[in-house]
Structure formats: C-alpha cells, structure tokens
Design a protein around this motif. Structure first.
Motif, short mmCIF file in Angstrom:
data_model
loop_
_atom_site.label_atom_id
_atom_site.label_comp_id
_atom_site.label_asym_id
_atom_site.label_seq_id
_atom_site.Cartn_x
_atom_site.Cartn_y
_atom_site.Cartn_z
N LEU A 45 11.58 21.56 7.72
CA LEU A 45 11.64 22.80 6.76
C LEU A 45 10.29 23.45 6.64
O LEU A 45 10.44 24.74 6.49
N GLY A 46 9.31 22.73 6.69
CA GLY A 46 7.95 23.42 6.74
C GLY A 46 7.72 24.29 7.92
O GLY A 46 7.40 25.39 7.79
N LEU A 47 8.11 23.82 9.02
CA LEU A 47 7.93 24.40 10.33
C LEU A 47 8.82 25.86 10.45
O LEU A 47 8.46 27.03 10.80
N SER A 96 7.27 33.03 8.15
CA SER A 96 5.89 33.65 7.34
C SER A 96 4.86 34.17 8.32
O SER A 96 4.39 35.08 8.13
N GLU A 97 4.90 33.37 9.66
CA GLU A 97 4.04 34.03 10.96
C GLU A 97 4.85 35.13 11.57
O GLU A 97 4.26 35.47 12.65
N GLY A 98 5.94 35.67 11.26
CA GLY A 98 6.82 36.69 12.07
C GLY A 98 7.22 36.04 13.16
O GLY A 98 7.30 36.86 14.15
N VAL A 99 7.45 34.94 13.67
CA VAL A 99 7.86 34.40 14.64
C VAL A 99 9.39 35.01 14.92
O VAL A 99 10.00 34.90 13.88
N ARG A 112 3.79 30.75 22.88
CA ARG A 112 4.85 30.04 22.36
C ARG A 112 5.95 31.17 22.26
O ARG A 112 5.53 32.14 21.70
N ASP A 113 7.02 30.72 22.80
CA ASP A 113 8.17 31.81 22.64
C ASP A 113 9.43 31.15 21.76
O ASP A 113 8.88 30.06 21.11
N SER A 114 10.40 31.71 21.38
CA SER A 114 11.22 31.14 20.31
C SER A 114 11.75 29.82 20.83
O SER A 114 12.00 29.12 19.94
N VAL A 115 12.06 29.64 22.07
CA VAL A 115 12.45 28.44 22.56
C VAL A 115 11.54 27.12 22.14
O VAL A 115 12.15 26.15 21.67
N SER A 116 10.18 27.53 22.53
CA SER A 116 9.49 26.39 21.96
C SER A 116 9.46 25.91 20.54
O SER A 116 9.29 24.76 20.18
N TRP A 117 9.49 27.04 19.61
CA TRP A 117 9.41 26.70 18.31
C TRP A 117 10.84 26.17 17.92
O TRP A 117 10.72 24.95 17.25
N ASN A 118 11.88 26.66 18.51
CA ASN A 118 13.29 25.82 18.06
C ASN A 118 13.26 24.38 18.73
O ASN A 118 14.08 23.41 17.96
#
Length: 698
Positions: free
Chosen positions: A264-266, A272-275, A242-248
């Motif tokens: 908000l949880g994500l 917390s996971e250092g993404v 996963r990259d920042s794009v997929s998280w976003n």
C-alpha cells in the motif's frame, strides 16, 4: 488527393502513398489505393500485408495473403515474413502451418531471417514441435534463433528444455543478449530456482546489461517469485530507469509475500511521484488487498480506480468479487453483477464463475444457479463451483444431478468435483449415491481418492447414523485417517449420543491436532449429554491445562448495509429489550405449534428453568430475532455464525420461519441452512410490510 491517382498507378507511386497512409494509420485509404492497381506486383502485396500486420490487423493480413496464394504466384521471403508475424499476432496455428509449408515449398525454410520469424510464430502459437522443426531447418543460427527457441519452451511451460537450449547456445559460441535474458528469466520464476536466477543475475552484471529495463523488471519478478523480496527491492532500487512494469512487479511481490503495508505504501508512492498507473497497477492493488484479507480496502481501491477514469476489466472483477464474498455483501456483489452486464463481461468464463461462487457464498443459491444457467460455456471449474454451491446449501440431490449432467456434457471431473459432490451426499444423507460415486472415482475416472474424499465418505456414513460402518471404513482406509475423518465421526457421535465411539474419535484427534478446541468441546458435550459430568469436567480441565482457549460463539446479520454481531446472552444492542420480548412472544406461538425446547443442548448442570433461559439466549436466535424485527419490506434474512448451529436453535428457527412466513438463511461453520417451509397448519400468513413484526404474533 486520391482523385489525382491514375487508374493504374505505378508501383513507385503506390509505395510512396502506402508509406504515407500507413504513417497516418489510414489502412482503409491505403487499401483503396491498392485496389486501383490492375496487376499489383509482389512488392505491392507485401507492403499491403505488412501495413495490416504492423497496425494491428493480423486477421485481415492473413485474408489478403490467402487472396495472394490463390493467384499461384511464386512467393519470396519478404512476403512470408509479415505473414509469419501476422500468424504470431493472431496465434493462428492452422495458418502458421500453411505459412511454414509455403516456406518449405519455395525453398526459404533455411533462411535465417525467415526461420527466426517462423520459430517466433510457433512460440506465440505455443506449438513446440513446429518451432523445433523450423529451428532445425535454419542453417546459420544467430542469437535471435536461439533466443526464439528458448522463449518458445519458456512460454509453453517447459522450463528445463528452455535452459537446455541456452546451454547449447553457449556451446555453439553464440552469446546471449538482453532479449535472451529477459526471455528466459520467466523460466526461473516458474521453476522457483533462486540459485539459477542468481547465476543469470551475475551474467547480467558481468555483461553490463542491467540498464535494460526489461531485464531489470524480469529480475525483480524472478526474485519476488522465489520469495526473495529483499533482493527484488535491491534490484528495483538500483534500476537506472523504471517503467510501469517494474513498479507493478514489486507491488505484486509485496502483496504476494503478505507485506501488504509495504504494498500500500508503494502504491501511494507511485501516485504521489506521478508514476503512470495502468490497469495492471490497479488490479495488483485491488487483488493484493483481497489476498491479504483487506476486503473493505479492496472495494475502496475499486472506487478510487473508477474515480481515476480507469474502467475495471475482467481481471479486476474476478479479483474484487471475493471481497464481496468475504464481507458477505450480497448488495455489493449485485452492484458488481450489474457492472458486468453493462460492459458485457458475462461472456468471460472466469468472471461468470466468480459470480456464481459469490452468490452461493453470500447465501443466494437461486441467483447463483441463474448465473450458471446463463453461461454459454462451462468448464470443469464452473461445474465444480455450482456443485459445491448446492452442497454447501444442503442441496445434495441437486449436487448429484449436476454431477451427472456434467458427465453427460462431456466435461471431465477432477478431484475437486468429487469432494464437492460427496460433501453434498453427506449433508443430504445420500449414502447409496455417495458410495456409488466414491467407488466410480478410480474405476471410471482414473482418480485415486485422497484424504478429503475418504473424509467425505466417513461423513456420508456418520451423518446417516451408520456410525459403526463409518468406524470400520476408517479402519480399512489405505491411507492414514486425517483429522477430517475422525472429526466427522466425532460430530456424528454428538448427534447420535454414541459415547464409546466419541471417546475413540476424540482421543485420536487429541493426538493429530492437540490444539483444536472444538474436539475437546465436542467430547465434553457428548459426555455432558450422557450425564457423565465428572468425565466432562476432566475434559474441560485437560483443555485448560493445555492452555487451549474455547472459541466463543458469535452470530451476525446484515441490516441496512451494517453488520450487527451477537454473542450468547448479548444485551448490548439498542433493541435488546425488543429482541427478548419478541423471542418470548414467538416462543409461546412455537410451543403451541409443537416446538419442545431441547435442553440436552444446555451442557451445564443447572435446573430446567435456567436451561430454558440459556437456550433462549443463544447468539443465532438473537441475530435472527433482530433481523426479523428490521425486515424493512424484505422477504428473507441471512444470519452467519462462526461455529456450528445449535441443534435446538435449528429446530426453533425452523418454527420461526413457519410462523412468520419469512425465508431465514443461517450459515454456520459447515454450510447454509434454509428455513422457508411456509406457515404451520392453523396459522394464516400475513404481509410483513408493517412497523412492528410482533403484530404477526397477536
């Protein structure tokens, strides 16, 4: 080191140093070396252009190409390739056409490698015709050629044509790859075609290209856009990387689908996971909070963003300004305005327009207009915003003037423009102007009036007291009258005490929107004013029998960054005794100045003395009194109410503003009301930098 280079270095040495300097991103030193060559060959020119393109200087690369063209040398595909990429990076369509013409002139337009670059160049310039021409010239089309053409259609919003290219690609025996899939999935997103998206997902699984992070991110986005968040989650959870794009993408999906708690949880999980968070991550959570009504959290996230050393950009500002609007926080809006000025974001059209809207909706029309006048460029949305701003502040004449200025500046109005200006005509009773503008819609601007425009015209006639004309207008409407049209007539019947038309309007509204309590209350008020108590009681009973609760009226005011709320007869405030004493004292002055309480607005069959007491207890009067008692050196107060302002309160607050010499702004459910006509004859204005406002009343 450069001092050891001979005056006219050989091309081999030039190439060696170009590569070295380009590696260290020292383009200026590379150019200095190039300038030492008396007669540079085509290869040297190619390397120089490539270096500028590669390191993010496409405009300079094109300038160098212009210098080369002026020498009338024969060009080859190797020099045209980086130039095409420079045109793509700068989205310069004029230069793109020149490069394409050069490729044709020198006989390279059919070359697959150059043809692919030309198609991609036009795609980045969003020019479909040029891309199609370059595509047709390529003799041997590979997967890149087909993908570039499909991507061009997708980028230009032509999703159907995009999939037409993909079908032809398959018919020609060319197999899509991961780049093809990630390029066409946005077209599924635009079409909101979930079935087609699932077909592409099946292709991804069958051909084992799901490990590609761009493909997986595009799939998450496609499912989220098609409102299939569970599928988006499934793809996200099963991603190999996963990259920042997929998280976003998933973060945005949660907020867009009203699952803000998961969003908000994500976001908390990402931190917390250092993404690795980026600007888009913060913009997604700030904008998502505003989108879901979490305005205070949006401002808190903005503070966290700055604490994390991320500088808000234009997108952030545009996202967060509505939070200030929703909270009616003029102070917060001004702070963001200061940030915009410090970082020169006011040149951005969207940001400036959002600022105009924020000031207007927070009650400061003067600042709203000042920001608008400072804008160097204004589009239709900007003009609409300032027109609507004046309309909502009851400044109809100015709204009409702005409308004509908009036309004079060459900006084409749209449907929203006419809704805004007609609304201004209604609030200012500009019947003639309203009819002229309404009639010009189709005749001069080729815009067919919709339900909102017809409702506005009913409101224009109704507010001016021309109730029979308004009723006839409704009957002549070529479309089914909306609740807005009948509601405008019903509201005017309350003002002008027209029982007959009030009954007709209310009965139609009971059919269109049977659960709206306001319609029942308005009819009951009309009947109560006419002393038809039995019929008014039946209307209230009908409302109770249908289980429709009456919306309680409340008013609120901002004092020292805190919101104070009042309901009718409220005595919960710590300053309640002072508030009621002030209203009693100022009431005496108001009566001396000519104020007569309008007991018609007390819709209860009680004795006159009780009616006067009930009028004094209305929530907007209490909020205004509290605001005046806590001026703290300010020259204006802003009070907000969830329902329409009471007619008697409107008159009373006008007298208060005249006596006290303070600008009072009240925003009800329809618009802003400004009270600032100065002092009444025989009253001397005194400064308001004092401990107790009651001194003014002595």
């Amino acid at each position: 080191m450069l001092s050891k280079i001979p005056a006219n270095p050989p091309p081999r040495l030039v190439l060696k140093f170009f590569k070295m300097f380009s590696h260290y991103d020292d383009i200026q030193r590379a150019r200095h070396l190039f300038d030492k060559i008396h007669e540079p060959d085509l290869r040297s020119w190619t390397i120089l252009i490539s270096a500028h393109t590669k390191h993010g200087f496409p405009e300079e690369a094109l300038n160098i190409y212009n210098t080369l063209r002026a020498r009338n040398v024969k060009l080859d595909t190797y020099v045209l390739l980086p130039v095409a990429k420079a045109c793509a990076a700068s989205a310069d369509l004029i230069k793109a056409r020149e490069v394409h013409d050069d490729a044709i002139r020198f006989g390279f337009s059919s070359d697959t490698l150059l043809g692919n670059a030309l198609v991609d160049m036009y795609a980045k310039c969003k020019y479909v015709d040029g891309a199609k021409r370059a595509f047709d010239d390529v003799k041997v089309k590979d997967v890149v050629t087909w993908t570039s053409m499909a991507s061009c259609y997708a980028n230009c919003g032509l999703a159907r044509q995009c999939f037409g290219v993909i079908r032809n690609m398959g018919l020609n025996g060319v197999r899509p790859n991961s780049v093809t899939v990630s390029s066409i999935l946005p077209a599924c997103t635009e079409l909101k075609d979930l079935n087609l998206g699932r077909e592409i997902h099946g292709f991804v699984v069958r051909n084992a290209i799901g490990e590609n992070v761009f493909v997986s991110s595009a799939l998450v986005n496609m499912y989220a856009s098609c409102l299939s968040v569970r599928q988006a989650e499934f793809v996200f959870v099963n991603m190999f990387r996963r990259d920042s794009v997929s998280w976003n993408v998933l973060l945005t999906a949660y907020f867009s689908n009203k699952e803000y708690e998961k969003g908000l949880g994500l976001f908390h999980q990402m931190r917390s996971e250092g993404v690795k968070l980026n600007q888009a991550s913060w913009n997604a959570v700030v904008g998502g909070c505003v989108q879901n009504g979490l305005n205070e959290q949006a401002l808190d996230k903005l503070r966290q963003m700055q604490d994390s050393r991320f500088r808000p950009n234009q997108i952030t500002i545009t996202c967060v300004l509505p939070a200030c609007t929703n909270l009616e926080s003029l102070k917060g809006g001004k702070e963001i305005h200061g940030y915009i000025c410090r970082h020169w974001y006011f040149k951005d059209l969207t940001t400036s327009t959002a600022l105009v809207s924020m000031y207007a909706k927070c009650g400061d029309l003067d600042l709203s207009r000042r920001v608008f006048d400072m804008m160097t460029r204004k589009d239709t949305v900007a003009w609409n915003t300032i027109i609507i701003a004046n309309s909502m502040h009851g400044n109809g004449n100015e709204a009409v003037l702005l409308f004509h200025n908009m036309l004079g500046s060459g900006i084409k109005p749209n449907s929203v423009t006419f809704t805004g200006v007609l609304s201004g005509c209604s609030h200012s009773r500009l019947v003639h102007e309203g009819l002229q503008i309404f009639n010009s819609m189709n005749r001069e601007h080729s815009i067919d009036p919709d339900a909102d425009h017809y409702s506005c015209m009913v409101d224009v006639l109704s507010r001016a007291g021309r109730l029979e004309e308004a009723y006839e207008f409704i009957q002549r409407m070529p479309i089914e009258p909306s609740a807005g049209a009948w509601g405008s007539l019903l509201g005017a019947c309350r003002v002008y005490k027209n029982v007959k038309l009030g009954r007709i309007s209310a009965n139609r509204l009971f059919e269109i929107e049977p659960d709206n309590p306001g319609n029942y209350v308005l009819l009951s008020n009309i009947l109560g004013t006419a002393k038809l108590w039995d019929e008014a009681s039946k209307t209230r009973k009908l409302m109770r029998d249908r289980g429709i609760p009456k919306t309680p009226g409340c008013s609120w005011v901002h004092v020292r960054n805190k919101i104070y709320t009042f309901v009718v007869g409220d005595k919960s405030n710590k300053q309640s005794e002072e508030i009621y004493n002030f209203l009693e004292d100022v009431g005496k002055k108001m009566k001396l100045a000519g104020y007569i309480p309008n007991v018609d607005f007390v819709l209860q069959d009680v004795d006159p003395k009780e009616k006067h007491e009930i009028l004094c207890n209305h929530s907007e009067k209490l909020a205004v009194a509290f605001g005046l008692l806590n001026l703290n050196g300010e020259s204006s107060i802003r009070v907000f109410k969830n329902l329409r302002i009471c007619g008697d309160c409107h008159t009373a607050i006008k007298f208060m503003a005249k006596i006290v010499g303070v600008h009072i702004i009240v925003r009800d459910s329809l618009r802003f009301h400004h009270f600032r006509d100065g002092i009444l004859p025989g009253h001397q204005r005194r400064p308001f930098q004092f401990q107790k406002l009651q001194e003014l009343l002595l």
